[in-house]
Motif scaffolding. Sequence first.
Motif, PDB file in Angstrom:
ATOM      1  N   MET A 105       0.810  -1.210   0.000  1.00 25.77           N
ATOM      2  CA  MET A 105       0.000   0.000   0.000  1.00 25.77           C
ATOM      3  C   MET A 105       0.847   1.265   0.000  1.00 25.77           C
ATOM      4  O   MET A 105       0.359   2.350   0.306  1.00 25.77           O
ATOM      5  CB  MET A 105      -0.965  -0.010   1.183  1.00 25.77           C
ATOM      6  N   SER A 106       2.141   1.138  -0.300  1.00 24.44           N
ATOM      7  CA  SER A 106       3.038   2.296  -0.357  1.00 24.44           C
ATOM      8  C   SER A 106       2.969   3.137   0.913  1.00 24.44           C
ATOM      9  O   SER A 106       3.179   4.342   0.882  1.00 24.44           O
ATOM     10  CB  SER A 106       2.711   3.168  -1.580  1.00 24.44           C
ATOM     11  N   ALA A 107       2.659   2.482   2.022  1.00 24.50           N
ATOM     12  CA  ALA A 107       2.474   3.206   3.280  1.00 24.50           C
ATOM     13  C   ALA A 107       3.790   3.326   4.035  1.00 24.50           C
ATOM     14  O   ALA A 107       4.351   2.324   4.470  1.00 24.50           O
ATOM     15  CB  ALA A 107       1.444   2.491   4.146  1.00 24.50           C
ATOM     16  N   LYS A 108       4.264   4.539   4.199  1.00 23.73           N
ATOM     17  CA  LYS A 108       5.513   4.794   4.909  1.00 23.73           C
ATOM     18  C   LYS A 108       5.305   5.641   6.169  1.00 23.73           C
ATOM     19  O   LYS A 108       6.149   5.670   7.048  1.00 23.73           O
ATOM     20  CB  LYS A 108       6.500   5.526   3.988  1.00 23.73           C
ATOM     21  N   MET A 109       4.147   6.344   6.228  1.00 20.28           N
ATOM     22  CA  MET A 109       3.873   7.240   7.350  1.00 20.28           C
ATOM     23  C   MET A 109       2.432   7.098   7.825  1.00 20.28           C
ATOM     24  O   MET A 109       1.561   6.695   7.064  1.00 20.28           O
ATOM     25  CB  MET A 109       4.145   8.693   6.945  1.00 20.28           C
ATOM     26  N   TYR A 110       2.217   7.441   9.092  1.00 20.84           N
ATOM     27  CA  TYR A 110       0.891   7.365   9.706  1.00 20.84           C
ATOM     28  C   TYR A 110       0.640   8.619  10.524  1.00 20.84           C
ATOM     29  O   TYR A 110       1.549   9.147  11.167  1.00 20.84           O
ATOM     30  CB  TYR A 110       0.806   6.127  10.604  1.00 20.84           C
ATOM     31  N   GLY A 111      -0.591   9.102  10.498  1.00 22.37           N
ATOM     32  CA  GLY A 111      -0.918  10.272  11.302  1.00 22.37           C
ATOM     33  C   GLY A 111      -2.417  10.422  11.492  1.00 22.37           C
ATOM     34  O   GLY A 111      -3.225   9.799  10.807  1.00 22.37           O
ATOM     35  N   GLU A 112      -2.782  11.266  12.445  1.00 21.45           N
ATOM     36  CA  GLU A 112      -4.173  11.631  12.663  1.00 21.45           C
ATOM     37  C   GLU A 112      -4.494  12.798  11.735  1.00 21.45           C
ATOM     38  O   GLU A 112      -3.702  13.724  11.600  1.00 21.45           O
ATOM     39  CB  GLU A 112      -4.390  12.061  14.116  1.00 21.45           C
ATOM     40  N   TYR A 113      -5.665  12.736  11.088  1.00 18.39           N
ATOM     41  CA  TYR A 113      -6.048  13.855  10.237  1.00 18.39           C
ATOM     42  C   TYR A 113      -6.250  15.092  11.091  1.00 18.39           C
ATOM     43  O   TYR A 113      -6.956  15.068  12.093  1.00 18.39           O
ATOM     44  CB  TYR A 113      -7.323  13.532   9.459  1.00 18.39           C
ATOM     45  N   THR A 124     -12.089  12.386   6.935  1.00 17.59           N
ATOM     46  CA  THR A 124     -11.599  11.106   7.439  1.00 17.59           C
ATOM     47  C   THR A 124     -11.021  11.286   8.839  1.00 17.59           C
ATOM     48  O   THR A 124     -11.087  12.384   9.407  1.00 17.59           O
ATOM     49  CB  THR A 124     -10.546  10.535   6.456  1.00 17.59           C
ATOM     50  N   GLU A 125     -10.446  10.221   9.412  1.00 19.08           N
ATOM     51  CA  GLU A 125      -9.914  10.276  10.774  1.00 19.08           C
ATOM     52  C   GLU A 125      -8.431   9.932  10.850  1.00 19.08           C
ATOM     53  O   GLU A 125      -7.646  10.660  11.449  1.00 19.08           O
ATOM     54  CB  GLU A 125     -10.707   9.312  11.677  1.00 19.08           C
ATOM     55  N   THR A 132       3.347  11.253  -1.629  1.00 18.11           N
ATOM     56  CA  THR A 132       2.555  11.445  -2.843  1.00 18.11           C
ATOM     57  C   THR A 132       1.102  10.987  -2.708  1.00 18.11           C
ATOM     58  O   THR A 132       0.270  11.349  -3.538  1.00 18.11           O
ATOM     59  CB  THR A 132       3.172  10.694  -4.043  1.00 18.11           C
ATOM     60  N   LEU A 133       0.787  10.204  -1.694  1.00 15.75           N
ATOM     61  CA  LEU A 133      -0.600   9.759  -1.546  1.00 15.75           C
ATOM     62  C   LEU A 133      -0.988   9.628  -0.081  1.00 15.75           C
ATOM     63  O   LEU A 133      -0.148   9.372   0.785  1.00 15.75           O
ATOM     64  CB  LEU A 133      -0.850   8.441  -2.281  1.00 15.75           C
ATOM     65  N   CYS A 134      -2.281   9.808   0.156  1.00 12.24           N
ATOM     66  CA  CYS A 134      -2.854   9.622   1.490  1.00 12.24           C
ATOM     67  C   CYS A 134      -4.076   8.724   1.367  1.00 12.24           C
ATOM     68  O   CYS A 134      -4.947   8.954   0.530  1.00 12.24           O
ATOM     69  CB  CYS A 134      -3.314  10.946   2.083  1.00 12.24           C
ATOM     70  N   LEU A 135      -4.121   7.707   2.191  1.00 10.57           N
ATOM     71  CA  LEU A 135      -5.290   6.840   2.275  1.00 10.57           C
ATOM     72  C   LEU A 135      -5.943   7.110   3.620  1.00 10.57           C
ATOM     73  O   LEU A 135      -5.295   7.013   4.662  1.00 10.57           O
ATOM     74  CB  LEU A 135      -4.887   5.380   2.152  1.00 10.57           C
ATOM     75  N   GLY A 136      -7.227   7.477   3.583  1.00  8.45           N
ATOM     76  CA  GLY A 136      -7.927   7.827   4.808  1.00  8.45           C
ATOM     77  C   GLY A 136      -8.762   6.679   5.347  1.00  8.45           C
ATOM     78  O   GLY A 136      -9.318   5.883   4.581  1.00  8.45           O
ATOM     79  N   PHE A 137      -8.860   6.611   6.670  1.00  3.56           N
ATOM     80  CA  PHE A 137      -9.624   5.558   7.332  1.00  3.56           C
ATOM     81  C   PHE A 137     -10.569   6.167   8.361  1.00  3.56           C
ATOM     82  O   PHE A 137     -10.230   7.146   9.029  1.00  3.56           O
ATOM     83  CB  PHE A 137      -8.694   4.579   8.055  1.00  3.56           C
ATOM     84  N   VAL A 138     -11.738   5.558   8.495  1.00  2.00           N
ATOM     85  CA  VAL A 138     -12.693   5.936   9.530  1.00  2.00           C
ATOM     86  C   VAL A 138     -13.025   4.698  10.358  1.00  2.00           C
ATOM     87  O   VAL A 138     -12.871   3.569   9.897  1.00  2.00           O
ATOM     88  CB  VAL A 138     -13.990   6.529   8.941  1.00  2.00           C
ATOM     89  N   LYS A 139     -13.498   4.926  11.555  1.00  2.00           N
ATOM     90  CA  LYS A 139     -13.805   3.822  12.457  1.00  2.00           C
ATOM     91  C   LYS A 139     -14.955   2.986  11.893  1.00  2.00           C
ATOM     92  O   LYS A 139     -15.982   3.526  11.465  1.00  2.00           O
ATOM     93  CB  LYS A 139     -14.168   4.368  13.835  1.00  2.00           C
ATOM     94  N   ALA A 140     -14.775   1.676  11.882  1.00  2.00           N
ATOM     95  CA  ALA A 140     -15.824   0.778  11.408  1.00  2.00           C
ATOM     96  C   ALA A 140     -17.016   0.828  12.359  1.00  2.00           C
ATOM     97  O   ALA A 140     -16.852   0.932  13.575  1.00  2.00           O
ATOM     98  CB  ALA A 140     -15.288  -0.647  11.302  1.00  2.00           C
ATOM     99  N   TYR A 147     -10.520   0.110  11.709  1.00  2.00           N
ATOM    100  CA  TYR A 147     -10.846   1.186  10.774  1.00  2.00           C
ATOM    101  C   TYR A 147     -10.948   0.644   9.351  1.00  2.00           C
ATOM    102  O   TYR A 147     -10.295  -0.335   8.993  1.00  2.00           O
ATOM    103  CB  TYR A 147      -9.770   2.271  10.849  1.00  2.00           C
ATOM    104  N   VAL A 148     -11.786   1.299   8.551  1.00  2.00           N
ATOM    105  CA  VAL A 148     -11.968   0.913   7.148  1.00  2.00           C
ATOM    106  C   VAL A 148     -11.606   2.109   6.263  1.00  2.00           C
ATOM    107  O   VAL A 148     -11.769   3.265   6.664  1.00  2.00           O
ATOM    108  CB  VAL A 148     -13.415   0.465   6.865  1.00  2.00           C
ATOM    109  N   PRO A 149     -11.111   1.842   5.029  1.00  2.21           N
ATOM    110  CA  PRO A 149     -10.725   2.947   4.151  1.00  2.21           C
ATOM    111  C   PRO A 149     -11.955   3.678   3.605  1.00  2.21           C
ATOM    112  O   PRO A 149     -12.951   3.046   3.255  1.00  2.21           O
ATOM    113  CB  PRO A 149      -9.958   2.240   3.030  1.00  2.21           C
ATOM    114  N   ASN A 150     -11.882   4.992   3.564  1.00  3.43           N
ATOM    115  CA  ASN A 150     -13.035   5.748   3.047  1.00  3.43           C
ATOM    116  C   ASN A 150     -12.660   6.812   2.027  1.00  3.43           C
ATOM    117  O   ASN A 150     -13.536   7.418   1.415  1.00  3.43           O
ATOM    118  CB  ASN A 150     -13.816   6.393   4.199  1.00  3.43           C
ATOM    119  N   THR A 151     -11.348   7.037   1.818  1.00  7.18           N
ATOM    120  CA  THR A 151     -10.987   8.056   0.835  1.00  7.18           C
ATOM    121  C   THR A 151      -9.526   7.902   0.431  1.00  7.18           C
ATOM    122  O   THR A 151      -8.733   7.271   1.140  1.00  7.18           O
ATOM    123  CB  THR A 151     -11.226   9.472   1.388  1.00  7.18           C
ATOM    124  N   LEU A 152      -9.198   8.474  -0.699  1.00  5.24           N
ATOM    125  CA  LEU A 152      -7.841   8.453  -1.236  1.00  5.24           C
ATOM    126  C   LEU A 152      -7.556   9.811  -1.837  1.00  5.24           C
ATOM    127  O   LEU A 152      -8.440  10.436  -2.424  1.00  5.24           O
ATOM    128  CB  LEU A 152      -7.708   7.364  -2.305  1.00  5.24           C
TER     129      LEU A 152
END
Length: 212
Positions: A105-113, A124-125, A132-140, A147-152
């Motif tokens: 998922m090319s994920a190298k960093m994590y943070g709170e929105y 998102t949360e 170059t990209l952000c994948l957003g997750f919200v609480k299921a 958490y489940v993905p809800n935006t890119l």
Amino acid sequence: MNKEEALKIILDSAKSYSENFINCNLLFVACDKHKNVSFLETTFYSSNFLHLTGIEPSNKYIDKASMFFQDCLDNTVTVDDFNFDREGQSYLKLQVLKAATSKGMSAKMYGEYNGFILHEFLNTEKLIGNNTLCLGFVKAKESNNIYVPNTLLKKDIRDLTGSYKRIIATYKKTIKDVEYNEMVYLAKKIHLEDYAFPKEYNYLKQLDFLKH
């Protein structure tokens, strides 16, 4: 990007999403500069894929996100089944959709929105991604901890978080498995024995990262 090019990206990415994430949990392990470790546990369902594409589906797929995903796998979706949004976000999302559905998922960093950073196209949360990209997750809805993905978004994650942590490892299991059984990412020069994991996650250090 025309609709034919967009359709190819969508169909290819749906197959990657199916192979890498469908009905699976991913556990992202992140740490700050003091080696304090935190975890983000996520789940991926067929209904989440449509949100990541950024396209506007035809009436055929309104409120039928899982059906859209299955039709992508069956190669029956056509250029007549969707439109680009008026704001141009479809183009930006599609440019990074393949990377976002790759195994790691090319994920190298994590943070709170950061809610103080106003972004019209992001609701998102939690965020995972890179420069170059952000994948957003919200609480299921069914869980307080998953958490489940809800935006890119095609965006540097550092522009959308008050602070970010480095992802040092990512683990995977099916939703039916009790424990994680595969390491899909390990950051360079990281030795997990140097980090303190909670007791319930100590077993993760024994999993080997197999490069493909």
